[in-house]
Design an enzyme around this catalytic site. Structure first.
Site, PDB file in Angstrom:
ATOM      1  N   GLU A   1       0.835  -1.208   0.000  1.00  0.00           N
ATOM      2  CA  GLU A   1       0.000   0.000   0.000  1.00  0.00           C
ATOM      3  C   GLU A   1       0.868   1.255   0.000  1.00  0.00           C
ATOM      4  O   GLU A   1       1.835   1.356   0.765  1.00  0.00           O
ATOM      5  CB  GLU A   1      -0.887  -0.022   1.249  1.00  0.00           C
TER       6      GLU A   1
ATOM      7  N   ASP B   1       2.985   2.161  -4.859  1.00  0.00           N
ATOM      8  CA  ASP B   1       2.993   2.281  -6.337  1.00  0.00           C
ATOM      9  C   ASP B   1       3.610   3.593  -6.807  1.00  0.00           C
ATOM     10  O   ASP B   1       4.449   3.599  -7.698  1.00  0.00           O
ATOM     11  CB  ASP B   1       1.597   2.024  -6.941  1.00  0.00           C
TER      12      ASP B   1
ATOM     13  N   GLY C   1     -16.741   4.296  -3.367  1.00  0.00           N
ATOM     14  CA  GLY C   1     -16.137   4.886  -2.173  1.00  0.00           C
ATOM     15  C   GLY C   1     -15.777   3.881  -1.099  1.00  0.00           C
ATOM     16  O   GLY C   1     -15.556   4.233   0.053  1.00  0.00           O
TER      17      GLY C   1
ATOM     18  N   GLY D   1     -13.112   1.859  -1.369  1.00  0.00           N
ATOM     19  CA  GLY D   1     -11.703   1.504  -1.501  1.00  0.00           C
ATOM     20  C   GLY D   1     -11.506   0.291  -2.390  1.00  0.00           C
ATOM     21  O   GLY D   1     -10.479  -0.381  -2.323  1.00  0.00           O
TER      22      GLY D   1
ATOM     23  N   SER E   1     -11.774   0.491  -5.752  1.00  0.00           N
ATOM     24  CA  SER E   1     -11.397   1.003  -7.077  1.00  0.00           C
ATOM     25  C   SER E   1     -12.528   1.021  -8.082  1.00  0.00           C
ATOM     26  O   SER E   1     -12.371   0.615  -9.237  1.00  0.00           O
ATOM     27  CB  SER E   1     -10.212   0.217  -7.654  1.00  0.00           C
ATOM     28  N   SER E   2     -13.676   1.522  -7.641  1.00  0.00           N
ATOM     29  CA  SER E   2     -14.770   1.717  -8.597  1.00  0.00           C
ATOM     30  C   SER E   2     -14.324   2.675  -9.701  1.00  0.00           C
ATOM     31  O   SER E   2     -14.727   2.534 -10.853  1.00  0.00           O
ATOM     32  CB  SER E   2     -16.006   2.258  -7.885  1.00  0.00           C
TER      33      SER E   2
ATOM     34  N   ASP F   1      -4.267   0.457  -9.356  1.00  0.00           N
ATOM     35  CA  ASP F   1      -5.671   0.044  -9.486  1.00  0.00           C
ATOM     36  C   ASP F   1      -6.018  -0.294 -10.937  1.00  0.00           C
ATOM     37  O   ASP F   1      -6.652  -1.319 -11.222  1.00  0.00           O
ATOM     38  CB  ASP F   1      -6.598   1.153  -8.981  1.00  0.00           C
TER      39      ASP F   1
ATOM     40  N   TYR G   1      -4.075  11.805   1.191  1.00  0.00           N
ATOM     41  CA  TYR G   1      -3.350  10.994   0.204  1.00  0.00           C
ATOM     42  C   TYR G   1      -2.189  11.802  -0.397  1.00  0.00           C
ATOM     43  O   TYR G   1      -1.051  11.340  -0.432  1.00  0.00           O
ATOM     44  CB  TYR G   1      -4.317  10.531  -0.891  1.00  0.00           C
TER      45      TYR G   1
END
Ligand code: GLA
Length: 386
Positions: free
Chosen positions: A36, A39, A127, A129, A131-132, A177, A229
């Site tokens: 996590e 990337d 929402g 988490g 990855s929609s 993602d 983030y």
């Protein structure tokens, strides 16, 4: 994916645009097994595509207009390809239209391609988490790549989706993602080197081992376009620069002692998370191959502690979900995704699933938190034409 959602998408397109689409494409959401905030530090990740998908129906037009509609919102957004720039995009249409724009940076000549009608439906929870957003981007990227005959490969389409997210949506996210959504395979995780974009599929073997990955969606909403983030990303860049590295990928566990002397406490802990998390991804891949999924629990737990204490991206609901799942028999658990809300995952024996679910529900009630949504996800194939 149920055939219903494909049927609904086709029917939604036909009703709205008064014709049949040229085709249907779909792309999954993902969970990240481990790795996590590595990337965008050019490190390693190990996500898998899940059995929740976004479907897009697409029809080419004989003018230069793009129209996009979805079941998310009751509106049809229309724009000419001549006017399509990232700064005019807002809200949910920034995801699909951002992809259409981003393709122009990878070879699509927007003055020569036909317009498009797009209709989008999805069963990836928003929402959470999962990855929609990458699911929308990847489905649209694959679809438009086909319709416009661009012949871009999947790692490049992942870059296109990331570009849409970074520039049109304004979230400074990495490549994980979209890569998971485009490269996933049933019963495998995608081991991705985010520097070279080389990837390998690693067998998970969950069903044979009588194991499952349980998602615990806390219902705490997050956004990566604002706040935490971007701050974490900036701290990583600061840390790398102070250590004379171009990215934290080049800092190893052995360098941490020197890092502690050079960096302030907060930056040091951010760096320590990324450096140890990269190592945990490599260790997880090795353990999966040598001993199987039942043996990775401690690595998942260690990853969560690192995110909670060093990277500080967890929230009390996620910590409670993780602690309760492990106490109730999960082999390991961690929050997944960008953090500040969203979901946790737990590695659970099939025989312990309902015990873990009930324990988590009870713990949330006792703490006065809203009921979490808990469900099993299955590692599934990546984006495809349907
Ligand atoms: C979000 C981003 C990813 C990644 C994760 C954290 O999901 O979209 O690029 O940075 O957070 O690992």
């Amino acid at each position: 994916m149920s055939s219903d959602i494909r049927d609904d998408t086709r029917a939604g397109f036909a009703e709205l645009f008064g014709r049949e689409p040229d085709g249907l494409w779909s792309a999954p959401g993902r969970v990240n097994l481990i790795g996590e905030h590595t990337d965008y530090n050019e490190g390693f990740v190990l996500p898998f595509a899940i059995d929740r998908r976004t479907v897009v129906a697409v029809g080419a037009r004989d003018d230069r207009v793009v129209r996009v509609a979805s079941t998310i919102a009751d509106e049809v957004v229309e724009i000419s390809l001549a006017d399509l720039t990232p700064d005019v995009l807002q809200g949910w249409p920034a995801y699909p239209l951002g992809v259409v724009w981003a393709l122009s940076e990878y070879g699509a000549d927007l003055s020569a391609v036909p317009g498009l009608d797009l209709f989008i439906d999805s069963d990836v929870p928003l929402g959470a988490g999962l990855s929609s957003s990458a699911a929308i981007e990847s489905a649209v990227a694959l679809a438009v790549n086909d319709v416009w005959r661009l012949d871009l490969d999947r790692p490049t389409l992942a870059r296109v989706g990331q570009r849409a997210e970074n520039v049109a949506v304004g979230a400074p996210t990495g490549i994980m993602d979209q890569s998971a959504s485009l490269l996933g395979r049933a019963d495998h995780a995608v081991f991705l080197d985010c520097r070279s974009l080389d990837s390998e599929l690693v067998p998970l073997g969950l069903a044979e081992a009588e194991l499952a990955i349980l998602v615990i969606d806390t219902g705490v909403k997050h956004s990566h376009a604002t706040g935490g983030y971007g701050e974490r990303r900036a701290a990583c860049e600061r840390g790398a620069a102070a250590l004379g590295a171009s990215s934290l990928r080049d800092v190893t566990v052995a360098d941490l002692e020197r890092a502690r002397e050079l960096l302030d406490d907060v930056t040091f802990r951010r760096v320590r998370h990324v450096v140890t998390e990269n190592q945990r991804v490599l260790d997880t891949v090795e353990v999966l191959r040598s001993a199987g999924a039942a043996a990775i629990g401690e690595l998942l737990d260690a990853s969560h502690r690192s995110m909670r204490d060093d990277f500080e991206i967890s929230v009390p609901e996620l910590d409670l979900a993780v602690e309760t799942a492990v106490q109730a028999g999960a082999l390991g658990a961690r929050m997944t995704g960008g953090g500040f809300g969203g979901a946790a995952i737990a590695l659970v024996r099939l025989s312990d699933l309902s015990r873990v679910q009930v324990a988590v529900d009870n713990a949330f009630s006792e703490h006065g938190y809203g009921q979490p949504d808990t469900f099993v996800v299955v590692a599934s194939d990546g984006a495809t034409r349907n």
